[in-house]
Scaffold this active site. Sequence first.
Site, mmCIF file in Angstrom:
data_model
loop_
_atom_site.group_PDB
_atom_site.id
_atom_site.type_symbol
_atom_site.label_atom_id
_atom_site.label_comp_id
_atom_site.label_asym_id
_atom_site.label_seq_id
_atom_site.Cartn_x
_atom_site.Cartn_y
_atom_site.Cartn_z
ATOM 1 N N ASP A 1 37.632 40.303 49.724
ATOM 2 C CA ASP A 1 36.472 40.320 48.824
ATOM 3 C C ASP A 1 35.246 40.717 49.645
ATOM 4 O OD1 ASP A 1 36.115 38.869 45.830
ATOM 5 O OD2 ASP A 1 34.234 39.100 46.931
ATOM 6 N N ASN B 1 42.357 44.557 42.200
ATOM 7 C CA ASN B 1 41.679 43.802 41.147
ATOM 8 C C ASN B 1 40.160 43.929 41.171
ATOM 9 O OD1 ASN B 1 41.241 41.320 39.279
ATOM 10 N ND2 ASN B 1 40.194 40.786 41.201
ATOM 11 N N TYR C 1 32.203 52.011 32.910
ATOM 12 C CA TYR C 1 33.306 51.036 32.943
ATOM 13 C C TYR C 1 34.482 51.552 32.106
ATOM 14 C CZ TYR C 1 35.508 46.401 32.955
ATOM 15 O OH TYR C 1 36.385 45.348 33.139
ATOM 16 N N LYS D 1 38.089 52.502 33.723
ATOM 17 C CA LYS D 1 39.301 51.751 33.362
ATOM 18 C C LYS D 1 40.330 52.669 32.697
ATOM 19 C CE LYS D 1 38.109 47.703 35.012
ATOM 20 N NZ LYS D 1 38.773 47.138 36.206
ATOM 21 N N ILE E 1 37.691 37.878 29.462
ATOM 22 C CA ILE E 1 38.160 36.689 30.160
ATOM 23 C C ILE E 1 36.933 35.934 30.668
ATOM 24 C CG2 ILE E 1 39.633 35.831 32.046
ATOM 25 C CD1 ILE E 1 41.175 37.529 29.926
ATOM 26 N N THR F 1 34.974 34.669 33.023
ATOM 27 C CA THR F 1 34.763 34.687 34.478
ATOM 28 C C THR F 1 33.282 34.969 34.758
ATOM 29 O OG1 THR F 1 34.931 37.069 34.856
ATOM 30 C CG2 THR F 1 37.011 35.844 34.708
HETATM 31 P P1 NAP Z 1 34.375 38.483 39.055
HETATM 32 O O1 NAP Z 1 34.564 37.038 38.723
HETATM 33 O O2 NAP Z 1 33.011 39.045 39.151
HETATM 34 O O3 NAP Z 1 35.187 38.771 40.402
HETATM 35 C C1 NAP Z 1 35.198 40.037 40.971
HETATM 36 C C2 NAP Z 1 35.186 39.868 42.479
HETATM 37 O O4 NAP Z 1 35.231 41.201 43.042
HETATM 38 C C3 NAP Z 1 33.918 39.201 42.995
HETATM 39 O O5 NAP Z 1 34.230 38.224 43.962
HETATM 40 C C4 NAP Z 1 33.153 40.361 43.585
HETATM 41 O O6 NAP Z 1 32.336 39.968 44.680
HETATM 42 C C5 NAP Z 1 34.263 41.253 44.074
HETATM 43 N N1 NAP Z 1 33.802 42.610 44.294
HETATM 44 C C6 NAP Z 1 32.822 43.277 43.640
HETATM 45 N N2 NAP Z 1 32.666 44.499 44.168
HETATM 46 C C7 NAP Z 1 33.554 44.597 45.181
HETATM 47 C C8 NAP Z 1 33.849 45.598 46.124
HETATM 48 N N3 NAP Z 1 33.174 46.769 46.136
HETATM 49 N N4 NAP Z 1 34.824 45.372 47.035
HETATM 50 C C9 NAP Z 1 35.487 44.201 47.057
HETATM 51 N N5 NAP Z 1 35.233 43.199 46.196
HETATM 52 C C10 NAP Z 1 34.270 43.397 45.272
HETATM 53 O O7 NAP Z 1 35.113 39.408 37.989
HETATM 54 P P2 NAP Z 1 36.474 39.222 37.133
HETATM 55 O O8 NAP Z 1 36.081 39.025 35.747
HETATM 56 O O9 NAP Z 1 37.392 38.287 37.798
HETATM 57 O O10 NAP Z 1 37.037 40.719 37.242
HETATM 58 C C11 NAP Z 1 38.128 41.079 38.069
HETATM 59 C C12 NAP Z 1 38.713 42.371 37.528
HETATM 60 O O11 NAP Z 1 39.152 42.172 36.183
HETATM 61 C C13 NAP Z 1 37.725 43.539 37.488
HETATM 62 O O12 NAP Z 1 38.400 44.743 37.836
HETATM 63 C C14 NAP Z 1 37.316 43.577 36.029
HETATM 64 O O13 NAP Z 1 36.883 44.851 35.633
HETATM 65 C C15 NAP Z 1 38.612 43.177 35.363
HETATM 66 N N6 NAP Z 1 38.467 42.690 34.017
HETATM 67 C C16 NAP Z 1 37.675 41.624 33.758
HETATM 68 C C17 NAP Z 1 37.547 41.187 32.439
HETATM 69 C C18 NAP Z 1 36.679 40.026 32.061
HETATM 70 O O14 NAP Z 1 36.405 39.861 30.865
HETATM 71 N N7 NAP Z 1 36.246 39.198 32.977
HETATM 72 C C19 NAP Z 1 38.234 41.852 31.406
HETATM 73 C C20 NAP Z 1 39.051 42.931 31.733
HETATM 74 C C21 NAP Z 1 39.155 43.338 33.035
HETATM 75 P P3 NAP Z 1 30.761 39.687 44.413
HETATM 76 O O15 NAP Z 1 30.717 38.542 43.465
HETATM 77 O O16 NAP Z 1 30.254 39.397 45.787
HETATM 78 O O17 NAP Z 1 30.225 40.962 43.811
#
Ligand code: NAP
Length: 250
Positions: free
Chosen positions: A38, A91, A157, A161, A190, A192
């Site tokens: 991360d 991810n 986005y 995706k 989700i 998060t």
């Molecule tokens: P999250 O809680 O924000 O976690 C994402 C993590 O990735 C954070 O720790 C972030 O660090 C890190 N990150 C950001 N930019 C990065 C980079 N350039 N290199 C390495 N790490 C990086 O988000 P999440 O909701 O779990 O999302 C995870 C994945 O699921 C993403 O691909 C997202 O698009 C996908 N997704 C999420 C949802 C949803 O509703 N949450 C729905 C569909 C898909 P920092 O916090 O320091 O930036």
Amino acid sequence: MEHSLAGKTALVTGAASGIGKAIALLYGQHGANVLVSDLDAEKGQVVVEQIKGMDVQAHFVLADVSDPADNERLVNEAVNRYGKLDIACNNAGIGGEQNLIADYSLESWQKVIDINLSGVFYGLKYQLAQMVKQGFGTIVNMASILGQAGTQKSPAYVAAKHGVVGLTKAAALEYADKGIRINAVGPGYIDTPLLKSLPDEAYDGLVGLHPIGRLGKSEEVAELVIWLSSNKASFVTGAYYPIDGGYLAQ
Ligand code: NAP
């Protein structure tokens, strides 16, 4: 807990938070050694300590997925520490600006594409090179419902995706006969920290988009990713699996 991944090495990007954290923890619970990666070292180390409590090994590696060299280093770390890379989950991702296309900043377009799309390509590039050498491996890429459907005010986005889903199919076809499976999952919304960047009214409106009547949980997405990563999914490759409370069925 069934140890379906005992002896395997798994690498997860964006594993300090949200969905990636849940995936890393469940890989550990299933017996895999986990490389937690991360941008956030402090939160990443917390995840590592939790996994170490499960009688498997875990290490944190600071890596920016939008940097090709970081992706190469990540794979090298996995191989140097554990001797092989069985599983990768690409991810890490960001939401980016919320704006109509005409008003969308060039900077946010580039940043979202760099992290959410190019980041997956760089990951695949170096993970696959290693997996071809070994003759085995599985990869799960994190797409979204927005990899299959559009929405307003998130053009980068949505484009990224959709690109991840296409890249997943292309990769699966190239490596299907080399013992490597590559799939994508498409979560609905989700609960998060990623969603916390949305305005309150937008966040509240999301629940109603899901026929199940709630947002998803990171742990629910992790269950699907662990299954796809395991030998139980041995005939599954090039697939996109929605996990969305019925969102795409509408
Ligand atoms: P999250 O809680 O924000 O976690 C994402 C993590 O990735 C954070 O720790 C972030 O660090 C890190 N990150 C950001 N930019 C990065 C980079 N350039 N290199 C390495 N790490 C990086 O988000 P999440 O909701 O779990 O999302 C995870 C994945 O699921 C993403 O691909 C997202 O698009 C996908 N997704 C999420 C949802 C949803 O509703 N949450 C729905 C569909 C898909 P920092 O916090 O320091 O930036």
